[in-house]
Design a protein around this motif. Structure first.
Motif, PDB file in Angstrom:
ATOM      1  N   LEU A 214     110.659  21.643  37.975  1.00 45.19           N
ATOM      2  CA  LEU A 214     111.110  20.393  37.349  1.00 45.19           C
ATOM      3  C   LEU A 214     111.473  19.331  38.381  1.00 45.19           C
ATOM      4  CD1 LEU A 214     113.266  21.638  34.332  1.00 45.19           C
ATOM      5  CD2 LEU A 214     110.837  21.067  34.443  1.00 45.19           C
ATOM      6  N   ARG A 215     111.547  19.740  39.634  1.00 47.26           N
ATOM      7  CA  ARG A 215     111.877  18.756  40.663  1.00 47.26           C
ATOM      8  C   ARG A 215     110.594  18.089  41.148  1.00 47.26           C
ATOM      9  NH1 ARG A 215     112.916  16.880  45.473  1.00 47.26           N
ATOM     10  NH2 ARG A 215     115.071  16.422  46.057  1.00 47.26           N
ATOM     11  N   PRO A 216     110.568  16.754  41.240  1.00 50.17           N
ATOM     12  CA  PRO A 216     109.347  16.099  41.703  1.00 50.17           C
ATOM     13  C   PRO A 216     109.006  16.536  43.134  1.00 50.17           C
ATOM     14  CG  PRO A 216     110.983  14.485  40.956  1.00 50.17           C
ATOM     15  CD  PRO A 216     111.654  15.816  40.957  1.00 50.17           C
ATOM     16  N   PRO A 217     107.740  16.877  43.384  1.00 49.02           N
ATOM     17  CA  PRO A 217     107.377  17.340  44.726  1.00 49.02           C
ATOM     18  C   PRO A 217     107.395  16.201  45.746  1.00 49.02           C
ATOM     19  CG  PRO A 217     105.435  17.206  43.323  1.00 49.02           C
ATOM     20  CD  PRO A 217     106.595  16.845  42.464  1.00 49.02           C
ATOM     21  N   THR A 218     107.527  16.553  47.020  1.00 50.62           N
ATOM     22  CA  THR A 218     107.479  15.548  48.082  1.00 50.62           C
ATOM     23  C   THR A 218     106.349  15.900  49.051  1.00 50.62           C
ATOM     24  OG1 THR A 218     108.953  16.728  49.563  1.00 50.62           O
ATOM     25  CG2 THR A 218     110.000  15.255  47.972  1.00 50.62           C
ATOM     26  N   GLU A 219     106.083  14.965  49.959  1.00 53.09           N
ATOM     27  CA  GLU A 219     104.999  15.112  50.928  1.00 53.09           C
ATOM     28  C   GLU A 219     105.188  16.347  51.814  1.00 53.09           C
ATOM     29  OE1 GLU A 219     101.936  14.581  53.503  1.00 53.09           O
ATOM     30  OE2 GLU A 219     103.956  14.488  54.368  1.00 53.09           O
ATOM     31  N   LEU A 220     106.458  16.690  52.066  1.00 53.55           N
ATOM     32  CA  LEU A 220     106.752  17.839  52.938  1.00 53.55           C
ATOM     33  C   LEU A 220     105.947  19.073  52.526  1.00 53.55           C
ATOM     34  CD1 LEU A 220     108.603  19.166  55.135  1.00 53.55           C
ATOM     35  CD2 LEU A 220     110.213  19.679  53.301  1.00 53.55           C
ATOM     36  N   TRP A 221     105.842  19.292  51.218  1.00 45.39           N
ATOM     37  CA  TRP A 221     105.226  20.508  50.696  1.00 45.39           C
ATOM     38  C   TRP A 221     103.821  20.268  50.150  1.00 45.39           C
ATOM     39  CZ3 TRP A 221     106.853  25.356  51.456  1.00 45.39           C
ATOM     40  CH2 TRP A 221     108.160  25.547  51.907  1.00 45.39           C
TER      41      TRP A 221
ATOM     42  N   GLU B 104     120.958  17.790  41.444  1.00 44.64           N
ATOM     43  CA  GLU B 104     121.814  16.608  41.615  1.00 44.64           C
ATOM     44  C   GLU B 104     122.441  16.534  43.008  1.00 44.64           C
ATOM     45  OE1 GLU B 104     124.867  16.303  38.632  1.00 44.64           O
ATOM     46  OE2 GLU B 104     125.876  14.668  39.703  1.00 44.64           O
ATOM     47  N   TYR B 105     122.876  17.676  43.535  1.00 44.22           N
ATOM     48  CA  TYR B 105     123.662  17.620  44.777  1.00 44.22           C
ATOM     49  C   TYR B 105     122.886  17.919  46.061  1.00 44.22           C
ATOM     50  CZ  TYR B 105     128.000  17.110  42.195  1.00 44.22           C
ATOM     51  OH  TYR B 105     128.992  16.623  41.406  1.00 44.22           O
ATOM     52  N   GLU B 106     121.905  18.825  45.969  1.00 45.95           N
ATOM     53  CA  GLU B 106     121.317  19.330  47.210  1.00 45.95           C
ATOM     54  C   GLU B 106     120.513  18.256  47.940  1.00 45.95           C
ATOM     55  OE1 GLU B 106     120.210  23.785  47.643  1.00 45.95           O
ATOM     56  OE2 GLU B 106     118.358  22.699  47.258  1.00 45.95           O
ATOM     57  N   GLY B 107     119.826  17.437  47.174  1.00 46.96           N
ATOM     58  CA  GLY B 107     119.134  16.289  47.761  1.00 46.96           C
ATOM     59  C   GLY B 107     117.992  16.642  48.690  1.00 46.96           C
ATOM     60  N   MET B 108     117.318  17.751  48.475  1.00 45.31           N
ATOM     61  CA  MET B 108     116.142  18.049  49.303  1.00 45.31           C
ATOM     62  C   MET B 108     115.120  18.811  48.466  1.00 45.31           C
ATOM     63  SD  MET B 108     116.418  21.391  51.471  1.00 45.31           S
ATOM     64  CE  MET B 108     117.293  22.862  51.010  1.00 45.31           C
ATOM     65  N   ASP B 109     113.898  18.839  48.973  1.00 47.94           N
ATOM     66  CA  ASP B 109     112.813  19.539  48.306  1.00 47.94           C
ATOM     67  C   ASP B 109     112.740  20.961  48.865  1.00 47.94           C
ATOM     68  OD1 ASP B 109     110.505  20.324  47.046  1.00 47.94           O
ATOM     69  OD2 ASP B 109     109.183  18.905  48.086  1.00 47.94           O
ATOM     70  N   ARG B 110     113.173  21.944  48.087  1.00 51.53           N
ATOM     71  CA  ARG B 110     113.103  23.333  48.559  1.00 51.53           C
ATOM     72  C   ARG B 110     111.664  23.822  48.657  1.00 51.53           C
ATOM     73  NH1 ARG B 110     117.660  27.389  45.938  1.00 51.53           N
ATOM     74  NH2 ARG B 110     119.495  26.110  46.358  1.00 51.53           N
ATOM     75  N   GLY B 111     110.768  23.209  47.889  1.00 46.24           N
ATOM     76  CA  GLY B 111     109.378  23.673  47.904  1.00 46.24           C
ATOM     77  C   GLY B 111     109.307  25.148  47.541  1.00 46.24           C
ATOM     78  N   TRP B 112     108.690  25.937  48.413  1.00 47.81           N
ATOM     79  CA  TRP B 112     108.531  27.368  48.135  1.00 47.81           C
ATOM     80  C   TRP B 112     109.698  28.198  48.676  1.00 47.81           C
ATOM     81  CZ3 TRP B 112     102.983  29.799  48.248  1.00 47.81           C
ATOM     82  CH2 TRP B 112     102.163  29.112  47.340  1.00 47.81           C
TER      83      TRP B 112
END
Ligand SMILES: C=C(O[C@@H]1C=C(C(=O)O)C=C[C@H]1O)C(=O)O
Length: 472
Positions: free
Chosen positions: A127-134, A398-406
């Motif tokens: 549900l989290r929008p993906p980012t370029e990192l992953w 809400e809090y972590e503010g990063m893309d965990r990806g896999w």
């Protein structure tokens, strides 16, 4: 028949007639046909095979269960199944069953871990929008390697997979399959990694900022409905040279042999790690799962180590963190195992630089279940997300503010029978050229101390950091 130095013997006429039959059926049925051949393979190091695979293909996968009991090295992609959103597990399981349904198999041995095997993983939170990192690591991606070297029970096996579509030609398919010889070239040794390969590194977010997030979440947990939330962070590393995944895995294999080693390489990116945490295994209707939560450092002496272990076992906060995981895994598996589920005794899992509270769970499911069904039920356990699951996930978003990806998500394999094993992708890093992003997280409950959690996250970063060349 062709015999090579490395003693890989391929009965080429048999492979050719199987491929020809695949081409015929693909056209006749107007659908893709999976063709899979299993052969005995020489005592060749699967990691060297994985390393050589870089010359041949952009996609490579690696898996080793603890102590190297089962090692899978996959090179090139014969097929893949990707998926997004909340139906990702069922989508992949259904598409896989369909592909296996009409498969042509030449497998006189029937060994576990050979034949058509899909390897890959999932993102932590679809549900989290993906980012370029992953980029290249979608919500779900399972690859069928064209070439798979399996080491099981001390013997090696080679599987050659092809998926033939109505457009395929026999000549092209044969040519692709025969590239396997290139993987056994050379002296079979991996060059060691130069020490001190890290130039610079930084916490993301910065240490004080992350501790502030922990403080805020901890405040929210006090007196609220949420029992536990896992908060993670990154450590970004700049190497002096490009990181070679096979050499990094080789160091993990030496130092963290008691863990699950995994790697998924796609182009210039490679996600890899050494995780102590099984998510779930399914073999002959037997299920195994692992509850791992609650952590403390190892001691410098046996006495200090034992004392720290006792301290962890006696810690009410860690016991509570652990109990959330045991309860959730039991509840989720009870739906499929019914009364055939049992929880082992609580003990300590001692790893090279950290020890955890550990409870094994075993159960039995009825025939026809597949491992992805179990993965779907279990992920994310409160060891990676929190409890209750949905509000904890919302809080992480809400809090972590990063893309965990896999990171912190299922990584593993499934075979044609639907059996397989998945680990939780922690103690991991995403490599890209000479850069690496490392991940670590900690379970936060009411009473968690931000400075201690930060120190704990540093311990969890250590395995990857040390093998990348950043000290012990
Ligand atoms: C989240 C991680 O580890 C998890 C969190 C633990 C804890 O909070 O005590 C212990 C083991 C893992 O289940 C990680 O290593 O990144």
């Amino acid at each position: 028949m062709m015999i090579l130095d490395t003693a890989i013997t391929i009965q080429e006429h048999r492979l050719a007639s199987l491929l020809a039959e695949g081409v015929r059926q693909a056209r006749e049925r107007n659908r893709p046909v999976l063709v899979s051949t299993v052969l005995r393979a020489p005592q060749y190091d699967p990691l060297v095979f994985f390393d050589h695979g870089a010359r041949l293909a952009d996609e490579r996968v690696f898996w080793s269960s603890p102590s190297g009991d089962m090692v899978l090295a996959g090179v090139d992609r014969a097929w893949d199944i990707s998926a997004s959103g909340s139906t990702r597990f069922t989508h992949i399981a259904t598409a896989w069953a369909e592909l296996c349904g009409g498969a042509l198999l030449d497998d006189p041995f029937g060994m576990m871990g050979t034949g058509p095997i899909l390897m890959g993983g999932f993102s932590f939170d679809p549900l989290r929008p993906p980012t370029e990192l992953w980029a290249g690591f979608p919500d779900g991606l399972m690859l069928l390697p064209r070439f798979l070297l399996t080491r099981a029970d001390g013997a090696n096996w080679l599987t050659i997979n092809s998926v033939i579509t109505p457009e395929s030609t026999l000549a092209a398919e044969t040519e692709k399959a025969q590239r396997v010889y290139e993987l056994f070239d050379g002296d079979g040794e991996l060059a060691p990694m130069a020490p001190g390969t890290i130039r610079q590194a930084e916490d993301v977010p910065e240490a004080a900022a992350w501790q502030e997030i922990v403080r805020e979440v901890e405040r929210n947990l006090r007196g609220g409905e949420l029992g536990k939330v896992v908060l993670a962070r990154q450590y970004r590393v700049q190497g002096r040279t490009v990181f070679n995944p096979a050499r990094v895995l080789n160091r993990l294999r030496v130092q963290y042999n008691d863990c699950f080693l995994f790697a998924v390489a796609r182009g210039e990116r490679c996600f890899l790690g050494a995780s102590p945490e099984r998510l779930v295994r399914l073999r002959h209707e037997n299920v195994r799962a692992t509850c791992l939560a609650g952590s403390i450092a190892r001691g410098a002496t046996p006495e200090e180590d034992a004392q720290l272990g006792e301290e962890l076992l006696a810690s009410a906060k860690d016991r509570a963190e652990h109990e959330f995981v045991v309860r959730a895994i039991c509840d989720n598996l009870a739906e499929v195992c019914g009364g055939r589920l049992s929880t082992g005794p609580l003990s300590l899992m001692k790893l090279r630089n950290i020890q955890h509270l550990f409870t094994p769970i075993v159960g039995r499911v009825s025939r026809g279940r597949n491992i992805l069904d179990l993965v779907e039920r279990l992920h994310p356990t409160p060891a990676m997300g929190g409890t209750p699951r949905e509000p904890a996930m919302a809080m992480i978003r809400e809090y972590e503010g990063m893309d965990r990806g896999w990171y912190a998500a299922p990584v593993g394999w499934i075979d044609a029978r639907g059996e397989g094993e998945f680990a939780v992708a922690i103690r991991s890093a995403l490599l890209r050229g000479s850069q690496a992003v490392l991940f670590a997280g900690c379970g936060i409950v009411a009473g968690s101390d931000p400075a201690r959690e930060y120190a704990e996250s540093c311990l969890k970063l250590r395995p990857m950091l040390s093998v990348l060349g950043g000290g012990a």
